[in-house]
Motif scaffolding. Structure first.
Motif, PDB file in Angstrom:
ATOM      1  N   VAL A 113       0.829  -1.200   0.000  1.00 59.20           N
ATOM      2  CA  VAL A 113       0.000   0.000   0.000  1.00 59.20           C
ATOM      3  C   VAL A 113       0.869   1.257   0.000  1.00 59.20           C
ATOM      4  O   VAL A 113       0.740   2.113  -0.881  1.00 59.20           O
ATOM      5  CB  VAL A 113      -0.943   0.024   1.223  1.00 59.20           C
ATOM      6  N   ALA A 114       1.753   1.372   0.990  1.00 65.47           N
ATOM      7  CA  ALA A 114       2.582   2.572   1.104  1.00 65.47           C
ATOM      8  C   ALA A 114       3.771   2.274   1.996  1.00 65.47           C
ATOM      9  O   ALA A 114       3.736   1.353   2.810  1.00 65.47           O
ATOM     10  CB  ALA A 114       1.780   3.743   1.683  1.00 65.47           C
ATOM     11  N   ALA A 115       4.831   3.075   1.844  1.00 63.23           N
ATOM     12  CA  ALA A 115       6.016   2.923   2.683  1.00 63.23           C
ATOM     13  C   ALA A 115       6.677   4.280   2.871  1.00 63.23           C
ATOM     14  O   ALA A 115       6.517   5.182   2.038  1.00 63.23           O
ATOM     15  CB  ALA A 115       7.001   1.926   2.073  1.00 63.23           C
ATOM     16  N   ILE A 116       7.429   4.394   3.960  1.00 62.67           N
ATOM     17  CA  ILE A 116       8.126   5.639   4.269  1.00 62.67           C
ATOM     18  C   ILE A 116       9.483   5.316   4.864  1.00 62.67           C
ATOM     19  O   ILE A 116       9.619   4.362   5.632  1.00 62.67           O
ATOM     20  CB  ILE A 116       7.286   6.508   5.236  1.00 62.67           C
ATOM     21  N   ILE A 117      10.490   6.080   4.470  1.00 64.63           N
ATOM     22  CA  ILE A 117      11.816   5.917   5.042  1.00 64.63           C
ATOM     23  C   ILE A 117      11.826   6.558   6.418  1.00 64.63           C
ATOM     24  O   ILE A 117      11.353   7.686   6.587  1.00 64.63           O
ATOM     25  CB  ILE A 117      12.878   6.565   4.140  1.00 64.63           C
ATOM     26  N   TRP A 118      12.364   5.846   7.398  1.00 65.55           N
ATOM     27  CA  TRP A 118      12.228   6.288   8.786  1.00 65.55           C
ATOM     28  C   TRP A 118      12.974   7.576   9.074  1.00 65.55           C
ATOM     29  O   TRP A 118      12.478   8.460   9.767  1.00 65.55           O
ATOM     30  CB  TRP A 118      12.684   5.175   9.719  1.00 65.55           C
ATOM     31  N   TYR A 119      14.194   7.717   8.550  1.00 63.37           N
ATOM     32  CA  TYR A 119      14.977   8.919   8.807  1.00 63.37           C
ATOM     33  C   TYR A 119      15.098   9.804   7.589  1.00 63.37           C
ATOM     34  O   TYR A 119      16.108  10.472   7.385  1.00 63.37           O
ATOM     35  CB  TYR A 119      16.354   8.540   9.342  1.00 63.37           C
TER      36      TYR A 119
END
Length: 124
Positions: A48-54
């Motif tokens: 669905v979706a992803a985000i880089i943590w830093y």
């Protein structure tokens, strides 16, 4: 090991909104990326979706672009999925997942830890 707990699922009418949350605990210093996947009955789990943590990089499935927004709060070790303009085809169990090594793949096999899932049901 990173432990994940999702919340925020429920029943909503088409066109409505929901906000999912995923709280991470444990070895959170090892987080590289967090993502959301979903699995509808009789179907395979899909990204669905992803985000880089830093960082600020985000990725979305074409089916949710413009409707869903992924965000994170590093201080709370929590990732969110704001879902707007929901459709009946968004009905699924939504899973949060983390990757602890570098990479931008959306393949579910590259994610290391998974939450238990939260049900989202969109009625027509």
């Amino acid at each position: 090991q990173v432990h994940l707990v999702e919340s925020g699922g429920g029943l909503v009418q088409a066109g409505g909104s929901l906000r999912l949350s995923c709280a991470a605990s444990g070895r959170t210093f090892s987080l590289y990326a967090m993502g959301w996947f979903r699995q509808a009955p009789g179907k395979e789990r899909e990204f669905v979706a992803a985000i880089i943590w830093y960082g600020s990089s985000t990725t979305y499935a074409d089916s949710v672009k413009g409707r869903f927004t992924i965000s994170r709060d590093n201080a709370k070790n929590t990732v969110y999925l704001q879902m707007n303009s929901l459709k009946p085809e968004d009905t699924a169990v939504y899973y949060c997942a983390v990757r602890t090594h570098p990479g931008y793949s959306i393949d579910s096999r590259t994610f290391d830890s998974w939450g238990q899932g939260t049900q989202v049901t969109v009625s027509s």
